[in-house]
Scaffold this active site. Structure first.
Site, PDB file in Angstrom:
ATOM      1  N   HIS A  82      54.472-160.266  -9.989  1.00  0.00           N
ATOM      2  CA  HIS A  82      53.158-159.762 -10.401  1.00  0.00           C
ATOM      3  C   HIS A  82      52.403-159.290  -9.166  1.00  0.00           C
ATOM      4  O   HIS A  82      52.338-159.995  -8.164  1.00  0.00           O
ATOM      5  CB  HIS A  82      52.337-160.845 -11.107  1.00  0.00           C
ATOM      6  CG  HIS A  82      50.962-160.356 -11.472  1.00  0.00           C
ATOM      7  ND1 HIS A  82      50.735-159.593 -12.595  1.00  0.00           N
ATOM      8  CD2 HIS A  82      49.774-160.470 -10.840  1.00  0.00           C
ATOM      9  CE1 HIS A  82      49.449-159.260 -12.642  1.00  0.00           C
ATOM     10  NE2 HIS A  82      48.844-159.794 -11.582  1.00  0.00           N
ATOM     11  N   ASP A 161      42.775-163.804 -23.453  1.00  0.00           N
ATOM     12  CA  ASP A 161      42.465-163.073 -22.220  1.00  0.00           C
ATOM     13  C   ASP A 161      41.857-161.707 -22.523  1.00  0.00           C
ATOM     14  O   ASP A 161      40.996-161.228 -21.788  1.00  0.00           O
ATOM     15  CB  ASP A 161      43.724-162.901 -21.363  1.00  0.00           C
ATOM     16  CG  ASP A 161      43.388-162.169 -20.067  1.00  0.00           C
ATOM     17  OD1 ASP A 161      42.523-162.675 -19.335  1.00  0.00           O
ATOM     18  OD2 ASP A 161      43.942-161.093 -19.815  1.00  0.00           O
ATOM     19  N   ARG A 168      34.162-160.479 -19.197  1.00  0.00           N
ATOM     20  CA  ARG A 168      33.983-160.587 -17.735  1.00  0.00           C
ATOM     21  C   ARG A 168      33.660-159.231 -17.131  1.00  0.00           C
ATOM     22  O   ARG A 168      32.836-159.106 -16.228  1.00  0.00           O
ATOM     23  CB  ARG A 168      35.258-161.161 -17.089  1.00  0.00           C
ATOM     24  CG  ARG A 168      35.432-162.656 -17.338  1.00  0.00           C
ATOM     25  CD  ARG A 168      36.815-163.102 -16.935  1.00  0.00           C
ATOM     26  NE  ARG A 168      37.102-162.819 -15.544  1.00  0.00           N
ATOM     27  CZ  ARG A 168      38.324-162.617 -15.054  1.00  0.00           C
ATOM     28  NH1 ARG A 168      39.382-162.669 -15.832  1.00  0.00           N
ATOM     29  NH2 ARG A 168      38.492-162.376 -13.778  1.00  0.00           N
ATOM     30  N   SER A 183      43.592-165.721 -16.123  1.00  0.00           N
ATOM     31  CA  SER A 183      43.902-164.439 -16.743  1.00  0.00           C
ATOM     32  C   SER A 183      45.309-163.974 -16.371  1.00  0.00           C
ATOM     33  O   SER A 183      46.109-163.602 -17.235  1.00  0.00           O
ATOM     34  CB  SER A 183      42.847-163.425 -16.273  1.00  0.00           C
ATOM     35  OG  SER A 183      43.190-162.129 -16.648  1.00  0.00           O
ATOM     36  N   LYS A 187      49.224-164.909 -18.923  1.00  0.00           N
ATOM     37  CA  LYS A 187      50.094-163.842 -19.425  1.00  0.00           C
ATOM     38  C   LYS A 187      51.501-163.989 -18.843  1.00  0.00           C
ATOM     39  O   LYS A 187      52.490-163.786 -19.526  1.00  0.00           O
ATOM     40  CB  LYS A 187      49.490-162.473 -19.054  1.00  0.00           C
ATOM     41  CG  LYS A 187      48.198-162.198 -19.832  1.00  0.00           C
ATOM     42  CD  LYS A 187      47.518-160.913 -19.397  1.00  0.00           C
ATOM     43  CE  LYS A 187      46.843-161.030 -18.053  1.00  0.00           C
ATOM     44  NZ  LYS A 187      45.870-159.995 -17.724  1.00  0.00           N
TER      45      LYS A 187
HETATM   46  N1  URA Z   1      44.153-158.918 -13.298  1.00  0.00           N
HETATM   47  C1  URA Z   1      44.135-159.655 -14.441  1.00  0.00           C
HETATM   48  O1  URA Z   1      45.037-159.560 -15.272  1.00  0.00           O
HETATM   49  N2  URA Z   1      43.091-160.477 -14.622  1.00  0.00           N
HETATM   50  C2  URA Z   1      42.083-160.628 -13.742  1.00  0.00           C
HETATM   51  O2  URA Z   1      41.209-161.418 -13.975  1.00  0.00           O
HETATM   52  C3  URA Z   1      42.114-159.852 -12.574  1.00  0.00           C
HETATM   53  C4  URA Z   1      43.156-158.998 -12.369  1.00  0.00           C
END
Ligand code: URA
Length: 434
Positions: A82, A161, A168, A183, A187
């Protein structure tokens, strides 16, 4: 449990219990908490923070808010990567193919992302026919069959999320480490992976502006990911100038294909190889960085990584001929070669300036509902430190609109600075957390 009581406890600086966090995340998922209550708690968390235990509880509650893919029937240690994202970051495309070609299954669920150019999904979708909307069953079957799937987030994966990120975004609570951890990791944990390599980027072309902030985020992600039972490593990498020489969706696919032919730009290959080597170690097919790097190199020289990428493209409905014929990727109607106004050295290429130019051309989204033009962007960008002669090409602009092209000529010329001394870039791989 009343939302206002949970909000008050966080407002007053207490650590929330697991039950309180579950109630909050459930409230976001089923709509039983009002947006103003969710937003109030997000802001309280922003100011008061979360302990490691709260961050883990929050991440796991978010993960459990939807389905969790079960890849246990797929042999091997499943490893994903990621990245927190940066200008020109197309690493996922060559990396997934190289690592899968070395025998480590790579299940990758990516996002679209707002910003200068699309996310991994938008890049992949610029390949004619390529589908990223596979079901979780099809995703599982593809990882089992060919060792790699590159898909988009399904609506049943960590749905809390989606709600909380949208809030947010409009309540100035994005830049909060526990919320970012929840967040990102909810995932990733829901993908069914065993291990994860993180690329936490910092610099003017990244989400985190300073190395110290990137380190704080990387430390938190590694700690929570490990507490969640995954093997996790992280790199902190710099984005001072764009990564590679192209920014724009199809142009970045073309650059990724060049990487798979062994012709990728040095900086892009450095980051790809470093992340890949850690993935091979976590995936149990290499015992050290040297042998991991050699395996990755062999995946390129033998053509195995290129064949793997073709397999993935074809499995997901795309036109595999783009591998040998990149001209089949979408092409912009207009191209313009930006040239050097004088001889000298490339003193600066401002990643954010290039990003805004690509956005103006239509390569990215300013709002979630904006449509991307896959063909447009910037290619053949010079790199900081290179010597140029007067009139030498600095970049090629690909546009579908005359007015945008005229503006971007000016924007890009301002982003690339030619001076008497070569500019210096910070170390690309700044830190490694193993
Ligand atoms: N990427 C995400 O998936 N979530 C965040 O909060 C910030 C960057």
């Amino acid at each position: 449990m009343f939302p206002q009581h949970v909000i008050a406890r966080k407002r007053d600086g207490h650590a929330l219990t697991r039950e309180e966090i579950d109630a909050f995340v459930r409230g976001a998922t089923d709509g039983s908490w009002a947006d103003y209550q969710l937003s109030a708690l997000l802001m309280a968390i922003f100011w008061r923070g979360m302990t490691s235990q709260e961050t883990l509880d929050y991440t796991e509650a978010m993960m459990r808010s939807g389905v969790v893919a079960d890849l246990s029937a797929v042999p091997g240690i499943k490893v994903d990567k990621h990245s927190t994202g940066g200008v020109g970051d197309k690493v996922s495309l060559p990396l997934a193919a190289m690592v899968a070609a070395c025998g480590v299954p790579v299940p990758m669920i990516s996002g679209r992302g707002l910003g200068h150019s699309g996310g991994t999904l938008d890049k992949l979708e610029s390949i004619p026919g390529f589908r990223t909307d596979l079901s979780l069953d099809a995703y599982r079957a593809q990882v089992a069959k060919i060792g790699c799937a590159l898909i988009g987030q399904t609506k049943d994966l960590a749905p809390s999320d989606k709600k909380l990120y949208a809030l947010r975004d409009v309540t100035a609570t994005v830049e909060c480490i526990p919320l970012i951890c929840g967040s990102i990791l909810s995932k990733k944990l829901a993908e069914g992976i065993d291990a994860l390599v993180l690329d936490v980027k910092y610099g003017r072309g990244a989400f985190m502006k300073t190395q110290a902030d990137a380190r704080r985020l990387a430390d938190a992600l590694v700690k929570v990911g490990r507490a969640g039972g995954k093997r996790v490593r992280a790199l902190i990498t710099a984005v001072h100038e764009p990564l590679g020489r192209s920014v724009g969706n199809a142009l970045e696919v073309a650059e990724s294909l060049a990487c798979l032919r062994g012709e990728g730009p040095a900086d892009l290959m450095t980051v790809t190889n470093e992340l890949g080597a850690h993935m091979l170690i976590l995936g149990g097919v290499a015992s050290d960085m040297t042998s991991a790097r050699q395996q990755l190199q062999r995946s390129l020289s033998s053509g195995a990584a290129e064949r793997k990428f073709r397999e993935v493209i074809v499995a997901q409905g795309g036109d595999g001929r783009v591998i040998d014929e990149p001209g089949r990727l979408p092409q912009a109607r207009l191209t313009f070669i930006l040239t050097a106004p004088r001889a000298g050295f490339v003193a600066d290429v401002d990643a954010m300036g290039v990003a805004l130019a690509a956005l103006r051309l239509g390569a990215g989204r300013a709002k979630a509902e904006d449509r991307i033009d896959p063909a447009v962007g910037v290619s053949a960008l010079v790199k900081i430190g290179e010597r140029v002669t007067a009139g030498a090409p600095l970049a090629v602009i690909h546009a579908n609109d005359e007015a945008a092209l005229a503006e971007v000529r000016v924007m890009l010329a301002a982003a690339i600075c030619i001076g008497d001394q070569p500019g210096v870039v910070p170390a690309l791989i700044a830190e490694t957390i193993v």
